[in-house]
Design an enzyme around this catalytic site. Sequence first.
Site, mmCIF file in Angstrom:
data_model
loop_
_atom_site.group_PDB
_atom_site.id
_atom_site.type_symbol
_atom_site.label_atom_id
_atom_site.label_comp_id
_atom_site.label_asym_id
_atom_site.label_seq_id
_atom_site.Cartn_x
_atom_site.Cartn_y
_atom_site.Cartn_z
ATOM 1 N N THR A 2 31.472 65.927 -35.066
ATOM 2 C CA THR A 2 32.850 66.419 -35.013
ATOM 3 C C THR A 2 33.128 66.970 -33.621
ATOM 4 O OG1 THR A 2 32.946 66.855 -37.371
ATOM 5 C CG2 THR A 2 34.365 68.221 -35.970
ATOM 6 N N HIS A 12 29.747 60.795 -45.980
ATOM 7 C CA HIS A 12 29.113 62.063 -45.581
ATOM 8 C C HIS A 12 28.718 62.838 -46.834
ATOM 9 C CE1 HIS A 12 27.935 65.536 -43.490
ATOM 10 N NE2 HIS A 12 28.984 65.752 -42.721
ATOM 11 N N ASN A 15 25.210 68.319 -45.352
ATOM 12 C CA ASN A 15 25.713 69.513 -44.647
ATOM 13 C C ASN A 15 26.746 70.358 -45.391
ATOM 14 O OD1 ASN A 15 24.046 68.379 -42.796
ATOM 15 N ND2 ASN A 15 25.613 67.858 -41.282
HETATM 16 C C1 FMN Z 1 28.954 69.254 -32.130
HETATM 17 C C2 FMN Z 1 28.326 68.745 -33.388
HETATM 18 C C3 FMN Z 1 29.141 68.249 -34.395
HETATM 19 C C4 FMN Z 1 28.569 67.729 -35.568
HETATM 20 N N1 FMN Z 1 29.388 67.162 -36.515
HETATM 21 C C5 FMN Z 1 28.850 66.482 -37.555
HETATM 22 C C6 FMN Z 1 29.662 65.686 -38.414
HETATM 23 O O1 FMN Z 1 30.898 65.558 -38.245
HETATM 24 N N2 FMN Z 1 29.052 65.037 -39.434
HETATM 25 C C7 FMN Z 1 27.694 65.123 -39.658
HETATM 26 O O2 FMN Z 1 27.187 64.514 -40.594
HETATM 27 N N3 FMN Z 1 26.898 65.860 -38.841
HETATM 28 C C8 FMN Z 1 27.441 66.498 -37.793
HETATM 29 N N4 FMN Z 1 26.606 67.161 -36.900
HETATM 30 C C9 FMN Z 1 25.152 67.134 -37.102
HETATM 31 C C10 FMN Z 1 24.511 66.009 -36.268
HETATM 32 O O3 FMN Z 1 24.894 64.729 -36.750
HETATM 33 C C11 FMN Z 1 22.972 66.103 -36.288
HETATM 34 O O4 FMN Z 1 22.519 65.988 -37.616
HETATM 35 C C12 FMN Z 1 22.464 67.420 -35.678
HETATM 36 O O5 FMN Z 1 23.084 67.655 -34.442
HETATM 37 C C13 FMN Z 1 20.934 67.388 -35.470
HETATM 38 O O6 FMN Z 1 20.548 66.322 -34.610
HETATM 39 P P1 FMN Z 1 20.134 66.569 -33.063
HETATM 40 O O7 FMN Z 1 18.939 67.453 -33.077
HETATM 41 O O8 FMN Z 1 19.809 65.222 -32.523
HETATM 42 O O9 FMN Z 1 21.322 67.198 -32.398
HETATM 43 C C14 FMN Z 1 27.160 67.730 -35.739
HETATM 44 C C15 FMN Z 1 26.351 68.246 -34.723
HETATM 45 C C16 FMN Z 1 26.908 68.734 -33.554
HETATM 46 C C17 FMN Z 1 26.010 69.214 -32.449
#
Ligand code: FMN
Length: 356
Positions: free
Chosen positions: A25, A174, A177
């Site tokens: 997001t 989705h 979370n």
């Molecule tokens: C800014 C931001 C927005 C996110 N928005 C979503 C989202 O819209 N839908 C979702 O399933 N996860 C969302 N996440 C979670 C990420 O998809 C991911 O699971 C999480 O960042 C962990 O992975 P990473 O360690 O590679 O960052 C978001 C994460 C971040 C950092």
Amino acid sequence: MTTAFDTFDLSGTPLASRVVMAPMTRSRAGEGGVPTDLMVEYYAQRASAGLIVTEGVQPSVVGQGYPFTPGLHSAEQTEGWREVTDAVHAAGGKIYAQIMHSGRIGHPVLLPDGLVPVAPSAVPAAGQLYTAEGMKDFVTPRELTGAEVRETISEYVTAARNAIDAGFDGVELHGANGYLIHQFLSTNTNLRTDEWGGSAENRVRFAAEVTKAVAEAIGAGRTGLRISPANPYNDIAETDTDLVYPALVEAVAPLGIAYLHVVEAAPRLRELTLELRAKFPGAFILNPATEGPTDHGSLALVDEGVADLVAFGALFLANPDLPARLRTEGPYNTPDPASFFGGDHRGYTDYPALAA
Ligand SMILES: Cc1cc2nc3c(=O)[nH]c(=O)nc-3n(C[C@H](O)[C@H](O)[C@H](O)COP(=O)(O)O)c2cc1C
């Protein structure tokens, strides 16, 4: 040996690699939840991913949980997304839309006409959320009637059809979370006594019925599902993770969907991750539990057969050319949390690529 840089056949959609951009997001949509030119640029910059999964996209007005998030329920939104998918495809990429109904995670100030967020049960989330009017306590959501549960499923279907009209290669539902699908799965948010609540089998029903209805409408090979077992985010407190997720995967396994995408909330969950992978016949995407953002250290999960594809979140946000940087094990631009949600091009489209 198979590596993360090998191509992958995602139910007929050819991917250049097994490196997935995780859904994120960014709250930069225009008036009416319509994608903007800046969003077109952001996604096109990241087209070297094997697969991009977009930010969460609301399937209905009441499904919106945050300011400035995009939708897929109006003609204007669908038109706007077509520019995004055209630009990503022109740059050689593939892109799925993440359909996200936020359920109780939302607020009346975000919604028109006095609407109140809806959920499986009238249980408010602890804590506060960000709105244009500042931080606000979560409100008690309105419990969906049985008929409204069915209508909500058809909203996912309409949004998925719109996604295909807009040129997406598929949709990711989705279920992670703490948003609506997860609220049906978890014992603390689903207190229903009808067919949608109670036993693990009943709590799985909403996720399974949404997945089935979307797969029937747009094709199983274009449908993915994201889950996050035991993730406490958004005030989720599951009491039967080890029962409910295997039951869910058993329910969706026969549908032949393109993929299951697991967000691993903690390292201790690896055993469950492996159990779910073994139960699921389609492609398996893992967003692994790591210290700090997922980086090249997780590419070996593909070599080891733990996952078919690996998803990268924060590092993809900050590195438009992430696959090239993973190959060289960095260097990486550092993500700036202050510009994650909302704002302009800064912290969005101005992260530099490596010099050619
Ligand atoms: C800014 C931001 C927005 C996110 N928005 C979503 C989202 O819209 N839908 C979702 O399933 N996860 C969302 N996440 C979670 C990420 O998809 C991911 O699971 C999480 O960042 C962990 O992975 P990473 O360690 O590679 O960052 C978001 C994460 C971040 C950092």
